[in-house]
Design a protein around this motif. Structure first.
Motif, short mmCIF file in Angstrom:
data_model
loop_
_atom_site.label_atom_id
_atom_site.label_comp_id
_atom_site.label_asym_id
_atom_site.label_seq_id
_atom_site.Cartn_x
_atom_site.Cartn_y
_atom_site.Cartn_z
N UNK A 282 0.83 -1.20 0.00
CA UNK A 282 0.00 0.00 0.00
C UNK A 282 0.86 1.25 0.00
N UNK A 283 1.62 1.39 -1.07
CA UNK A 283 2.45 2.57 -1.31
C UNK A 283 2.34 2.87 -2.80
N UNK A 284 2.61 4.11 -3.23
CA UNK A 284 2.65 4.35 -4.67
C UNK A 284 3.71 3.44 -5.30
N UNK A 285 3.38 2.91 -6.47
CA UNK A 285 4.24 1.88 -7.04
C UNK A 285 5.61 2.41 -7.45
N UNK A 286 5.68 3.68 -7.85
CA UNK A 286 7.02 4.19 -8.18
C UNK A 286 7.92 4.21 -6.95
N UNK A 287 7.31 4.48 -5.82
CA UNK A 287 8.08 4.46 -4.57
C UNK A 287 8.49 3.03 -4.23
N UNK A 288 7.57 2.09 -4.42
CA UNK A 288 7.88 0.69 -4.15
C UNK A 288 9.05 0.23 -5.01
N UNK A 289 9.00 0.58 -6.29
CA UNK A 289 10.06 0.15 -7.22
C UNK A 289 11.40 0.78 -6.84
N UNK A 290 11.35 2.05 -6.53
CA UNK A 290 12.59 2.75 -6.14
C UNK A 290 13.25 2.06 -4.94
N UNK B 115 16.69 -0.41 -4.67
CA UNK B 115 17.75 -0.14 -3.70
C UNK B 115 18.08 -1.41 -2.91
N UNK B 116 17.03 -2.12 -2.51
CA UNK B 116 17.24 -3.37 -1.77
C UNK B 116 17.91 -4.43 -2.65
N UNK B 117 17.54 -4.44 -3.92
CA UNK B 117 18.15 -5.42 -4.83
C UNK B 117 19.63 -5.11 -5.03
N UNK B 118 19.94 -3.81 -5.12
CA UNK B 118 21.35 -3.43 -5.26
C UNK B 118 22.17 -3.86 -4.05
N UNK B 119 21.53 -3.86 -2.92
CA UNK B 119 22.24 -4.26 -1.70
C UNK B 119 22.20 -5.76 -1.47
#
Lengths: 417, 618
Positions: B334-342, B346-350
């Motif tokens: 339940x967040x805007x999807x662009x924020x979720x993707x961003x 970041x988590x994937x990069x880490x």
């Protein structure tokens, strides 16, 4: 034998000379004299920069399987001092990726319109399609394998300022002139027959073929005669119909276009068979009325070039073997000496002609071709004449022009004879 | 979580403070993330500058290093409670810039029973309280500095000064879901007796309702978020900024949330399954939430909150195509999807999330919308008004043009030679098509591809429009370890958080610290986590891993020539190394770890972190 031939040449009386060299006197000298005369009157074109004009010029490139040559042709168009206002490319049922090349050119903005078909319909149909779509006042027709001098477009449209002019033939020369003996011979032939020959013809209003390789038409004139008709030799046919409709046809010596000619003998023979078959087919089948004084369409000027072609091309080719046989039956092996003597005389004339043609052709350096002129007489005077004869016989007996691969079979079946 | 805080005016030289009504520098020392977030948000909204401390030690450190106008202290905090903080601070002779100490508590009676409090703190604010009372208090404290009313206020420091006292929440903590009598149950009869926050009654575009805010500050726990009216996903970002509310299941009564809801209540009521799906959903969430490490519960980093949220639901984040979304897809968050993707990127990069290809979207260059009208267009004027027609080739005269030029009623007549075309394949054929533009009237065999954004109407050519790849995400082993074991699991722990440490360990550390302070004898604390614990356990069994871990710790302790003490934990083990120089140990640590593992049948893949006295002050 050459020394003997010289001795023989200079020992003839006027009457015996005339008898021996009948063929030369009848079939060669008039042409040489006409070219000498035109050269005497001809002024070498002075290079001119682009003139301001109000024409909208559409260039049409139509071809079949020309994926490699179209980009080069378009590139030379986009380098013109007078840029075309519109470039239309037609891919006629190509299967070599031409369609993609054309799409890419369109996407890149190098051409303005593009059309392609899945089925091949022949050059005439493709060109006609483009002319339907063209918005220009002048339609310039270029073969895919041609490329242009920078001023070619500027120069070829200049004659249209004369309102009677319906078509202009460009000056086509050989790009691969040193690709072998066969190509070099054609380079000399193009120089003499186009640069000088058409210049001479123009002086007496006898330009009868606005070459399909590079020519321009007033669109109203083109539309008025219905555009190109089906079959090979459509450039000759179109020009004859334009002339019949009262339009003047011009030759523009300083509008130079280069093309690749066949560099293998068999390819050249095939090409010339096609050209000569188409020429006699159009002249003496479709347009035979031009030789009939009782036909209402008869016109002296048109009859003149028909007779010229009949006598110097057709009869000349037919009589050459008869004359040769007569020589050998009369003089035995001494006939060889006579033939060499004739050839020597023709070489002298050809050198002079070549020099005149070189003078008449602007922008081109042709000195390197000069040594080959000595072989050109033999090539053009004997060999090509026999090729023409064979082509005429094939067309007369088999109507071979209705079967060649230049035109799709479906068109051959239906086109007017 | 403490049950309350005390707001007390300190006995200090107020005249030396620099204060301005309406703009104060405030310290909040509070171990409740919810209380921290709400107070910080509210006070900052009023122009105050706010710093936050999670425990008494950190509060003391901030007080001594910075100057504050007001310090709001939780009474019960780890390390040092509120009274100890004030006492330590005053003992350091910093009266010159002492702030106004404010304590909050829900246990007012207990606070008043403490004599030290009564004498040290002039005023008490009980939780839950009205925010206006807090604002008034802050403002009055600032004004008081100018009007020199401190003495009077100090004398009156008593229960009578409690600004407002609300019924304390007697609900036991940690029992999820908590069934309590609540008037909301009557408002939404479909819901079981659970405590929930409802949109828009309890929180709306302008924040939390005052009553809810009070409850949040008092430490009230909730079981779920219930959406009773349609809202924008961006409106729910408030939940992500407030404690652990984003980790509650979202129950959708409107049916408009789609995949973003954890449970569609309309479907539940339609299925006839009763309340069982709701209770199961809440149970699942609460059960999984208990496994989330406090590092992530406390974290202010939205990426941490997202990975914790992903952990709660299948440990996967899979988008689904959705036309209502600007991006053409939605995630079950339940967040805007662009924020979720961003955040997910970041988590994937880490390395905390692993991603796999989902789909490729065209993206509007102006607004990034993927809701685009893709179409064939005229290459000249970009109009979509194209008409396709066949080319007709008349064999006998070589005329070739679009079919319309040949049409005369039902007949085909060549416009060039007027011949009627009767036989396809013999007299004519259709070698290809031509496309004519109805707008500019030009023709071509080619068409362009163009995109028009349905959201902002920006046009982009097909050959220049950008594409963007979207992905599925699933938690990596490292990500799972991070959620369950906190920062130490990924080797990024930079300091020890005393609140997380077991009491015996704290006792040992305090003992070592005293020796260090008094006799200058150094010590070190080695924290060892096992990021691949789940993987190794899955491969070889829990017993096998446990034996290997125990053996590893024995080997490691034996390798130290110092006196050591082991504190084995569930996720993390600690070894206190007495009389050891941390910097020297760091140089040999990796070698010691390798040596300790050499005799192991199974490697335990430890992630060590070494701390010295200087690392333990916070």
């Amino acid at each position: 034998m050459i020394g003997e031939a010289f001795d023989y040449l200079f020992s003839q009386s006027y009457s015996s000379f005339a008898a021996l060299f009948a063929c030369v006197i009848i079939f060669e000298l008039p042409r040489y004299f006409s070219t000498f005369a035109s050269a005497a009157l001809f002024e070498r074109p002075v290079p001119q920069r682009r003139l301001d004009d109000d024409w909208k010029v559409t260039v049409v490139i139509a071809g079949h399987n020309e994926a490699t040559s179209i980009p080069r042709c378009v590139a030379s168009l986009n380098e013109q001092s007078r840029l075309p206002d519109e470039i239309i490319v037609f891919s006629d049922g190509s299967v070599d990726g031409t369609e993609k090349i054309v799409k890419d050119l369109l996407t890149a903005g190098q051409i303005d319109q593009a059309f392609w078909t899945e089925l091949r319909g022949g050059k005439s149909a493709g060109f006609n399609t483009c002319c339907v779509m063209a918005t220009g006042d002048i339609i310039v027709n270029i073969d895919c394998d041609c490329s242009l001098d920078r001023d070619a477009i500027a120069n070829i449209i200049r004659p249209f300022s004369e309102r009677q002019v319906g078509g202009v033939s460009g000056n086509i020369q050989v790009r691969n002139r040193f690709a072998g003996f066969v190509a070099t011979m054609q380079a000399i032939e193009y120089l003499i027959s186009i640069s000088l020959g058409k210049q001479a013809a123009q002086m007496i209003d006898q330009v009868t073929c606005a070459s399909g390789g590079f020519s321009a038409f007033r669109k109203s004139a083109y539309d008025g005669v219905g555009g190109s008709d089906a079959g090979g030799g459509e450039d000759l046919d179109l020009t004859l119909r334009l002339r019949a409709a009262g339009w003047k046809i011009r030759f523009q010596a300083d509008s130079i276009c280069y093309t690749d000619v066949p560099d293998r003998l068999q390819a050249l023979i095939n090409q010339r068979f096609r050209w000569e078959r188409d020429a006699v087919s159009h002249r003496f089948r479709r347009h035979r009325h031009l030789l009939n004084p009782f036909d209402e369409r008869f016109d002296l000027a048109e009859a003149a070039h028909q007779f010229e072609f009949l006598i110097f091309n057709v009869v000349g080719a037919v009589l050459l073997p008869i004359y040769t046989i007569w020589l050998f039956s009369t003089y035995g092996w001494f006939a060889l000496t006579v033939l060499v003597a004739i050839q020597l005389a023709l070489v002298a004339l050809d050198v002079m002609t070549f020099l005149l043609a070189a003078h008449a052709t602007p922008y081109m350096s042709v000195r390197s071709l000069l040594p080959y002129v000595f072989g050109y007489s033999l090539f053009n005077g004997f060999f090509m004449r026999f090729v023409r004869l064979a082509a005429y016989l094939q067309e007369w007996i088999f109507q071979a022009s209705y079967h060649d691969a230049y035109v799709p079979e479906k068109v051959h079946k239906m086109r007017a004879r | 979580m403490c049950m309350g805080c005390i707001l007390v005016l300190p006995v200090s030289d107020k005249s030396s403070r620099t204060r301005h009504v309406g703009q104060a520098k405030v310290l909040i020392a509070e171990d409740s993330a919810v209380t921290q977030d709400i107070l910080k948000m509210l006070l900052e909204a009023r122009g105050h500058e706010v710093r936050v401390a999670h425990d008494g030690g950190q509060a003391l450190k901030l007080l001594t290093s910075s100057s504050f106008d007001i310090a709001i202290l939780d009474f019960h905090m780890p390390i040092l409670n509120g009274i100890d903080v004030v006492r330590e601070f005053m003992a350091r002779d910093v009266r010159g810039h002492a702030p106004l100490f404010v304590a909050m508590t829900a246990d007012v009676e207990g606070l008043n029973a403490n004599e030290d409090c009564a004498t040290t703190f002039p005023k008490i604010l009980a939780k839950p309280f009205e925010f206006n009372d807090v604002f008034d208090l802050v403002d009055s404290c600032l004004i008081a500095g100018d009007e020199d009313h401190e003495a009077e206020e100090a004398e009156n420091a008593s229960a009578a000064d409690v600004i407002s006292i609300f019924r304390p929440d007697n609900t036991a903590e940690g029992t999820w879901p908590v069934v309590v009598p609540d008037n909301k149950a009557s408002r939404h009869p479909a819901l079981p007796d659970i405590r929930y926050l409802a949109w828009p009654d309890d929180f709306g575009p302008h924040g939390f309702a005052p009553a809810v805010s009070r409850q949040l500050i008092s430490g009230r726990k909730y079981d779920a978020i219930v959406i009773t009216e349609t809202c924008e996903f961006s409106d729910l970002e408030l939940l992500w900024r407030t404690g652990e509310l984003c980790l509650l299941p979202v129950l959708d009564q409107t049916g408009t949330f789609g995949p973003k809801a954890d449970l569609n209540l309309m479907q539940v009521s339609g299925s006839g399954a009763g309340q069982e799906p709701i209770v199961r959903c809440i149970d699942d969430f609460s059960f999984n939430r208990l496994k989330i490490h406090s590092d992530l519960i406390r974290s202010k980093d939205p990426a941490d909150k997202l990975i914790a949220r992903i952990y709660l639901r299948d440990r996967k984040l899979s988008p689904v195509h959705h036309g209502d979304s600007l991006l053409g897809l939605v995630h079950a968050i339940a967040l805007p999807d662009n924020k979720v993707i961003e955040l997910a990127e970041e988590l994937a990069r880490n390395g905390l999330l692993e991603r796999s290809f989902f789909d490729r979207f065209h993206s509007c260059p102006a607004c990034q919308s993927s809701r685009l009208n893709a179409r064939e267009e005229c290459i000249h004027c970009r109009s979509g008004h194209l008409e396709d027609s066949s080319l007709i080739h008349h064999f006998s005269c070589a005329h070739q043009a679009p079919e319309e030029a040949f049409k005369q009623g039902a007949d085909l007549v060549c416009p060039k030679c007027a011949h009627e075309l009767r036989h396809f394949g013999i007299e004519y054929d259709k070698p290809g098509n031509v496309i004519t533009c109805g707008s500019c009237k030009k023709a071509s065999s080619d068409v362009a591809i163009g995109f028009t954004c349905l959201d902002c109407m920006t046009h982009a050519d097909g050959d220049v429009i950008e594409t963007v790849d979207r992905h599925h995400y699933r938690m990596s082993e490292k990500g799972i370890a991070y959620v369950e074991q906190g920062q130490m699991a990924i080797g990024v722990q930079t300091n020890l958080r005393f609140a997380d440490l077991p009491l015996p360990l704290i006792v040992d550390i305090n003992k070592a610290a005293r020796t260090y302070n008094e006799d200058d004898i150094p010590f070190a604390v080695l924290s060892i986590s096992y990021p691949l614990r789940h993987k190794l356990t899955a491969e070889h069994g829990a017993r096998d891993f446990h034996l290997a871990r125990s053996q590893f710790l024995r080997e490691l302790r034996d390798d130290f020539e110092h006196h050591t003490k082991l504190h084995a934990g569930a996720d993390v083990d600690h070894i206190v190394i007495f009389d050891a120089v941390p910097d020297a140990l760091r140089q040999t640590l990796s070698e010691r770890i390798s040596t300790a593992q050499m005799t192991l049948k199974r490697k335990v893949m430890p992630a060590p972190a070494l701390f010295g006295p200087s690392d333990l002050s916070g």
